[in-house]
Enzyme design. Sequence first.
Site, short mmCIF file in Angstrom:
data_model
loop_
_atom_site.label_atom_id
_atom_site.label_comp_id
_atom_site.label_asym_id
_atom_site.label_seq_id
_atom_site.Cartn_x
_atom_site.Cartn_y
_atom_site.Cartn_z
N CYS A 246 39.81 38.34 49.98
CA CYS A 246 40.93 37.65 49.35
C CYS A 246 42.02 37.31 50.36
O CYS A 246 41.83 36.44 51.20
CB CYS A 246 41.44 38.46 48.16
N HIS A 331 36.37 38.85 44.90
CA HIS A 331 36.43 40.31 44.94
C HIS A 331 35.05 40.91 44.71
O HIS A 331 34.62 41.08 43.56
CB HIS A 331 37.40 40.84 43.89
N GLU A 333 34.24 43.91 44.99
CA GLU A 333 34.37 45.22 44.34
C GLU A 333 34.58 45.08 42.84
O GLU A 333 34.65 46.09 42.13
CB GLU A 333 35.53 46.01 44.96
#
Length: 366
Positions: A246, A331, A333
């Site tokens: 990001c 993202h 994650e």
Amino acid sequence: MKKKLILESGEVFYGEGFGTELETAGEVVFNTGMTGYQELISDPSYCGQIVCMTYPLIGNYGINRDDYESIEPAIKGLIVKEICDLPSNFRTQITLDELFKKKNLSGISGIDTRRLTRILRNSGVVKGKIVNADADENTTVEELKSTTFPTNQVETVSTKTPYANPGRGFKVVLVDFGSKLGIIRELSQRNCDIIVVSHDTTAEEILLMDPDGIMLSNGPGDPEDNPKALEMIRGLLGKVPIFGICLGHQLIGLACGAKTFKLKFGHRGGNHPVLDLEKNKVSITSQNHGYAVDQESLKGTDLIETHIALNDRTNEGLKHKIHPCFSVQYHPEASPGPEDANYLFDDFVELMEDFKSQEPRIKNQE
């Protein structure tokens, strides 16, 4: 508690307040996620923003102790169509309204979130303020037009002192520009020995820790507001593998000579399709960003575009031609969102393994 949302463009939305009675101002953005409001509220990347949820019912599974992405929320406010006061979930501990009261946050419900989202899509993100029902609208609009929000958002959410999350695997220095706990969880699952450092840590200080890899985290604001981070990245390139997420992705672009620009209304949600140009594979991703790397500016740099967003064809991934360095705009994650892309953490571990095996040869060449 009657409240209203006033935009700097003059639109006014009337609704019911929840959380604290305090007024709050920020950049109004929208998120298309159907779930994940707890992770969203605690995501440091939302620092300074008032978030409109496009899904109509929010709060229906309550708040629990496990799904936070930071200790203290940085979000300015929340806008929902309907807030649920009686959540139903086996993990529920408190309601969304109770969380907002505890954290001194303001929210507004009962407004037409579809209309608000259309306004933001057509005109772009705007400044807004959640105020009491009797606040003067013209005065508030003039205040918003003259308001300049701070540019030190990364400094606000970054850790002030280093801390460790021990493991027995590769040593990874995570540079915290507003890092989500999901990044630490994914690295920990791969047994990494993690040291989290502040956003203004220098390349020299990081190299003294003798890391096997560097993670550049997500974070809020304009990437160009972080010149020290660009110096740090330039000082690390080629010396240790780097993985950026990001804001970390955008900073890698800037450090290598590319440019960034502000998107009209950004990408925020858990349902964004991204194409991996090298594997010709599509992942559904979790995203939260208002800036992007300018693809034209990649010409003449040592960066290769590896991913693009299928909704608007903007850049979503980069890889360095020479050095062990790659990044993605989304993202991997998740938290919240799909886990299609968490294989990228495995790619990072493999990159550290490869670099470690070549390290003696590289040092001899030096």
